[in-house]
Design a protein around this motif. Structure first.
Motif, mmCIF file in Angstrom:
data_model
loop_
_atom_site.group_PDB
_atom_site.id
_atom_site.type_symbol
_atom_site.label_atom_id
_atom_site.label_comp_id
_atom_site.label_asym_id
_atom_site.label_seq_id
_atom_site.Cartn_x
_atom_site.Cartn_y
_atom_site.Cartn_z
ATOM 1 N N SER A 115 2.474 -7.576 0.619
ATOM 2 C CA SER A 115 2.730 -7.596 2.069
ATOM 3 C C SER A 115 4.206 -7.841 2.387
ATOM 4 N N GLY A 116 5.050 -7.827 1.356
ATOM 5 C CA GLY A 116 6.489 -7.849 1.610
ATOM 6 C C GLY A 116 7.244 -9.079 1.170
ATOM 7 N N LEU A 117 6.569 -10.099 0.648
ATOM 8 C CA LEU A 117 7.278 -11.295 0.207
ATOM 9 C C LEU A 117 7.964 -11.048 -1.137
ATOM 10 N N SER A 118 9.113 -11.656 -1.297
ATOM 11 C CA SER A 118 9.906 -11.455 -2.496
ATOM 12 C C SER A 118 9.231 -12.055 -3.723
ATOM 13 N N GLU A 119 9.439 -11.420 -4.858
ATOM 14 C CA GLU A 119 8.935 -11.956 -6.124
ATOM 15 C C GLU A 119 9.557 -13.312 -6.433
ATOM 16 N N THR A 120 10.765 -13.543 -5.910
ATOM 17 C CA THR A 120 11.465 -14.797 -6.214
ATOM 18 C C THR A 120 11.069 -15.947 -5.294
#
Length: 425
Positions: A115-120
């Motif tokens: 849904s768009g959240l960063s992997e970091t």
């Protein structure tokens, strides 16, 4: 372990199409685990830590049972006023720990990233957000959070408020430690009292709040005394009790249950045998799911965790005044050891490690925590200048798919071997 794997797979499976069924399964599974804890006794844990395990389970189950009487919170949100109006802390980090312990975190993390959240972004936050977006988590009454310690908070709680369509209250804590900032945060806490009264229709009596804050102050001091007394003692340690102490030592501050836990610790430490084995103080979160860590530190007489900074985040010797409850809670946040310059956190860790008579320190570089990752090399330098060996251990405290078990086993084993036969005074 096979039972837990199966349980986690069904929670993940149901959450794809029938989230209410998945939520029921999660709640039922945790209730069964609570009954199991009640019926069996862990012969290794001291009585206080067995009681702590029950406290933590109750804290996690409550939002599933009565979400309308719960408020989503960040870990260092002052919760005395929530308890006063009957709202259970519905904590992001704690809940994600339990989802991971149930082997149900991976699909939630994937949902959040899709849904768009960063992997970091911190995996604790991605787990909770993903679970909320999948419909696994129930809607709370409201959300209360602070910017303290974790920059992921600035993303997570606004997103959750939009998703659940509930009121939100943010507490801004400046980085500098001074009286003006205590006053600034205290004014926000007065506004929080008004917010909670409006949300619940219940009054927050200042006299009652004074008693809760006095209870909080005593609880913090009790834990610090326990840590000092354990310096010459051997107390069997697993990988979750230090985390539970950090969680309940924030979420349940101001409750008689948490004060009772610290009183039990003081009783248990008096009966504990003399110290034995290598003693490790742990900085940041603990990868409780890691077999590589468990193999050398879980209930071992050869090496054990003797403290975790998350359970000692507040100065115990600050002159908190319970007759000024808002200022006392504000001071706790402003002078929090993870607030401000990284040196404050490092120096507190050195003091706490020495007080617990630690032979060495693990600085756990949790993937996604920029504050911890950025301070790792400076921490190593400062701890070792203070005569305390420090291992920087990379990993993830929540996401078991992060991997690196072989490297973890090798590095932790080599570190403990390097510590050698440390003698305790």
């Amino acid at each position: 372990m096979q039972v837990v794997d199966t349980f986690g797979r069904y929670v993940e499976k149901f959450s794809e199409d029938t989230p209410k069924r998945a939520r029921w399964l999660l709640k039922t599974g945790w209730q069964v685990q609570k009954l199991r804890q009640k019926a069996t006794t862990n012969k290794y844990l001291i009585p206080a830590d067995r009681y702590l395990s029950k406290l933590m389970m109750d804290t996690m189950i409550a939002p599933l049972q009565k979400p309308e009487d719960s408020a989503i919170t960040s870990i260092f949100t002052p919760c005395e006023m929530l308890h006063e109006v009957g709202l259970h802390p519905y904590n992001v980090e704690g809940f994600s720990c339990y989802l991971s312990g149930s082997h149900a975190e991976r699909s939630c993390i994937q949902q959040a990233e899709n849904s768009g959240l960063s992997e970091t972004l911190c995996s604790y936050h991605k787990t909770f957000i993903g679970a909320a977006e999948k419909g696994l988590l129930p809607k709370p009454r409201c959300i209360v959070y602070t910017n303290l310690a974790c920059d992921a908070n600035l993303v997570t709680f606004r997103r959750l408020a939009e998703l659940f369509e509930v009121p939100i209250f943010s507490i801004d804590v400046p980085m500098q430690q001074n009286e003006d900032n205590i006053a600034y945060v205290a004014d926000q806490l007065r506004a929080l009292a008004a917010f909670l009264q409006e949300q619940t229709g219940k009054e927050i009596s200042e006299d009652a709040l004074k008693k809760r804050v006095e209870c909080s102050i005593q609880t913090i001091k009790n834990y610090e005394v326990f840590q000092h007394r354990r310096a010459s003692k051997y107390i069997p340690a697993d990988l979750v009790s230090p985390l539970y102490a950090g969680m309940t030592g924030n979420l349940l501050l101001g409750t008689e249950e948490e004060r009772r836990y610290t009183q039990m610790l003081l009783h248990d430490v008096e009966k504990a045998p003399a110290a034995k084995g290598k003693r490790i103080y742990w900085m940041h979160t603990i990868p409780y799911w890691s077999d590589a860590v468990a193999d050398v530190l879980r209930f071992s007489e050869e090496a054990q965790i003797v403290g975790c900074e998350l359970a000692q985040a507040y100065p115990h010797d600050f002159p908190y005044d319970p007759d000024k409850p808002f200022e006392a809670m504000a001071a706790r946040m402003v002078y929090h050891y993870m607030n401000g310059n990284i040196l404050r956190r490092i120096e507190a860790g050195i003091r706490h490690a020495k007080d617990a008579n630690a032979d060495g320190v693990v600085w756990f570089a949790h993937w996604g925590c920029k504050h911890t990752l950025g301070g790792a090399q400076l921490a190593k330098k400062k701890f070792e200048e203070a005569g305390i060996p420090l291992l920087i251990l990379d990993g993830d405290g929540c996401d078991r798919s992060h991997g690196g078990e072989g490297q973890t086993a090798t590095r932790l084993g080599a570190f403990l071997e390097m510590l050698g036969g440390a003698e305790h005074e």
